[in-house]
Design a protein around this motif. Structure first.
Motif, PDB file in Angstrom:
ATOM      1  N   THR A  61       5.451 -17.562 -24.080  1.00 48.02           N
ATOM      2  CA  THR A  61       4.123 -17.280 -23.523  1.00 48.02           C
ATOM      3  C   THR A  61       3.079 -18.262 -24.035  1.00 48.02           C
ATOM      4  OG1 THR A  61       3.624 -15.716 -25.291  1.00 48.02           O
ATOM      5  CG2 THR A  61       4.626 -14.813 -23.281  1.00 48.02           C
ATOM      6  N   THR A  78      -0.745 -15.182 -22.314  1.00 45.78           N
ATOM      7  CA  THR A  78      -1.001 -13.761 -22.075  1.00 45.78           C
ATOM      8  C   THR A  78      -2.498 -13.487 -22.040  1.00 45.78           C
ATOM      9  OG1 THR A  78      -0.866 -13.210 -24.432  1.00 45.78           O
ATOM     10  CG2 THR A  78       1.178 -13.055 -23.135  1.00 45.78           C
ATOM     11  N   ARG A  79      -3.288 -14.419 -22.554  1.00 45.50           N
ATOM     12  CA  ARG A  79      -4.759 -14.291 -22.554  1.00 45.50           C
ATOM     13  C   ARG A  79      -5.399 -15.019 -21.368  1.00 45.50           C
ATOM     14  NH1 ARG A  79      -6.420 -12.838 -28.058  1.00 45.50           N
ATOM     15  NH2 ARG A  79      -8.494 -13.402 -27.367  1.00 45.50           N
ATOM     16  N   VAL A  81      -6.978 -15.693 -17.940  1.00 40.49           N
ATOM     17  CA  VAL A  81      -7.778 -14.854 -17.046  1.00 40.49           C
ATOM     18  C   VAL A  81      -7.743 -15.402 -15.626  1.00 40.49           C
ATOM     19  CG1 VAL A  81     -10.100 -13.996 -16.553  1.00 40.49           C
ATOM     20  CG2 VAL A  81      -9.302 -14.138 -18.908  1.00 40.49           C
ATOM     21  N   SER A  82      -7.965 -16.718 -15.487  1.00 40.31           N
ATOM     22  CA  SER A  82      -8.017 -17.298 -14.151  1.00 40.31           C
ATOM     23  C   SER A  82      -7.589 -18.760 -14.166  1.00 40.31           C
ATOM     24  CB  SER A  82      -9.428 -17.175 -13.562  1.00 40.31           C
ATOM     25  OG  SER A  82     -10.336 -17.945 -14.321  1.00 40.31           O
ATOM     26  N   ASN A 105      -9.438 -15.416 -21.924  1.00 37.63           N
ATOM     27  CA  ASN A 105     -10.392 -14.343 -22.190  1.00 37.63           C
ATOM     28  C   ASN A 105     -11.163 -14.511 -23.494  1.00 37.63           C
ATOM     29  OD1 ASN A 105      -8.435 -13.626 -24.053  1.00 37.63           O
ATOM     30  ND2 ASN A 105      -7.988 -11.638 -23.141  1.00 37.63           N
ATOM     31  N   ARG A 125       2.438 -17.329 -13.074  1.00 38.25           N
ATOM     32  CA  ARG A 125       2.457 -16.001 -12.454  1.00 38.25           C
ATOM     33  C   ARG A 125       3.514 -15.103 -13.086  1.00 38.25           C
ATOM     34  NH1 ARG A 125       3.047 -18.355  -7.647  1.00 38.25           N
ATOM     35  NH2 ARG A 125       1.115 -19.280  -7.019  1.00 38.25           N
ATOM     36  N   ASN A 128       2.061 -14.183 -16.690  1.00 36.99           N
ATOM     37  CA  ASN A 128       0.866 -13.344 -16.673  1.00 36.99           C
ATOM     38  C   ASN A 128       0.470 -13.032 -15.225  1.00 36.99           C
ATOM     39  OD1 ASN A 128      -1.585 -12.094 -16.993  1.00 36.99           O
ATOM     40  ND2 ASN A 128      -2.385 -13.579 -18.457  1.00 36.99           N
ATOM     41  N   PRO A 129       1.068 -11.991 -14.642  1.00 41.91           N
ATOM     42  CA  PRO A 129       0.753 -11.665 -13.240  1.00 41.91           C
ATOM     43  C   PRO A 129      -0.677 -11.166 -13.029  1.00 41.91           C
ATOM     44  CG  PRO A 129       2.323 -10.083 -14.175  1.00 41.91           C
ATOM     45  CD  PRO A 129       2.100 -11.140 -15.201  1.00 41.91           C
ATOM     46  N   LYS A 130      -1.362 -10.789 -14.094  1.00 40.46           N
ATOM     47  CA  LYS A 130      -2.742 -10.304 -13.983  1.00 40.46           C
ATOM     48  C   LYS A 130      -3.750 -11.442 -13.803  1.00 40.46           C
ATOM     49  CE  LYS A 130      -1.947  -6.278 -16.895  1.00 40.46           C
ATOM     50  NZ  LYS A 130      -2.270  -5.637 -18.163  1.00 40.46           N
ATOM     51  N   ALA A 131      -3.366 -12.650 -14.173  1.00 45.91           N
ATOM     52  CA  ALA A 131      -4.283 -13.800 -14.072  1.00 45.91           C
ATOM     53  C   ALA A 131      -4.601 -14.076 -12.605  1.00 45.91           C
ATOM     54  CB  ALA A 131      -3.663 -15.031 -14.713  1.00 45.91           C
ATOM     55  N   GLN A 132      -5.876 -14.332 -12.324  1.00 43.24           N
ATOM     56  CA  GLN A 132      -6.309 -14.631 -10.962  1.00 43.24           C
ATOM     57  C   GLN A 132      -6.115 -16.120 -10.702  1.00 43.24           C
ATOM     58  OE1 GLN A 132     -10.370 -13.350 -10.847  1.00 43.24           O
ATOM     59  NE2 GLN A 132      -9.821 -11.211 -10.584  1.00 43.24           N
TER      60      GLN A 132
END
Length: 139
Positions: A61, A78-79, A81-82, A105, A125, A128-132
């Protein structure tokens, strides 16, 4: 562990060659031009090597951004954000103007230009699938 090389822009290489020729051409055409040509090579070869020596390694990661394996920065994906496209000309470990900016973040960011951007984004992706990821990057 997956390693990506930087995308090298043909326009950047042409720009560097033109600038170097403009600077060195009067000396090359003058008397003792071979010395100036040798100087040009001594400047150009390391410059182009530095452009190629940039690499991005995803190890688990962690994203490691390194130049010549001497300068390495590490980023925790893992941190992340975008991810957004950018064409900034500010200094960055990227040798193309087709760059992406990774925002974290904790307020940190890094601008890079991986050669196989689609594969790189797919790897991000997975981690970190949460990243935009900006839709303009998905072409």
């Amino acid at each position: 562990m997956k390693t990506y090389r930087t995308r090298i822009s043909v326009a950047l290489i042409v720009f560097i060659v033109v600038i170097l020729l403009v600077c060195f051409l009067p000396g090359i055409l003058g008397e003792g031009g071979w010395r100036m040509l040798l100087s040009l090579c001594l400047v150009a070869v390391p410059m182009f090597y530095l452009l190629y020596a940039i690499k991005y390694t995803i190890d688990g990661t962690t994203l490691k951004v390194s130049v010549l394996s001497l300068f390495t920065d590490k980023y925790d994906l893992t941190r992340l954000v975008s991810v957004v496209p950018t064409r900034t000309i500010l200094s960055a470990p990227a040798s193309s103007l087709k760059r992406i900016r990774l925002n974290f973040n904790d307020g940190n960011a890094v601008v890079i230009s991986p050669r196989y951007q689609e594969d790189f984004l797919a790897e991000l992706r997975k981690i970190n699938p949460k990243a935009q990821i900006d839709e303009r990057l998905l072409f």
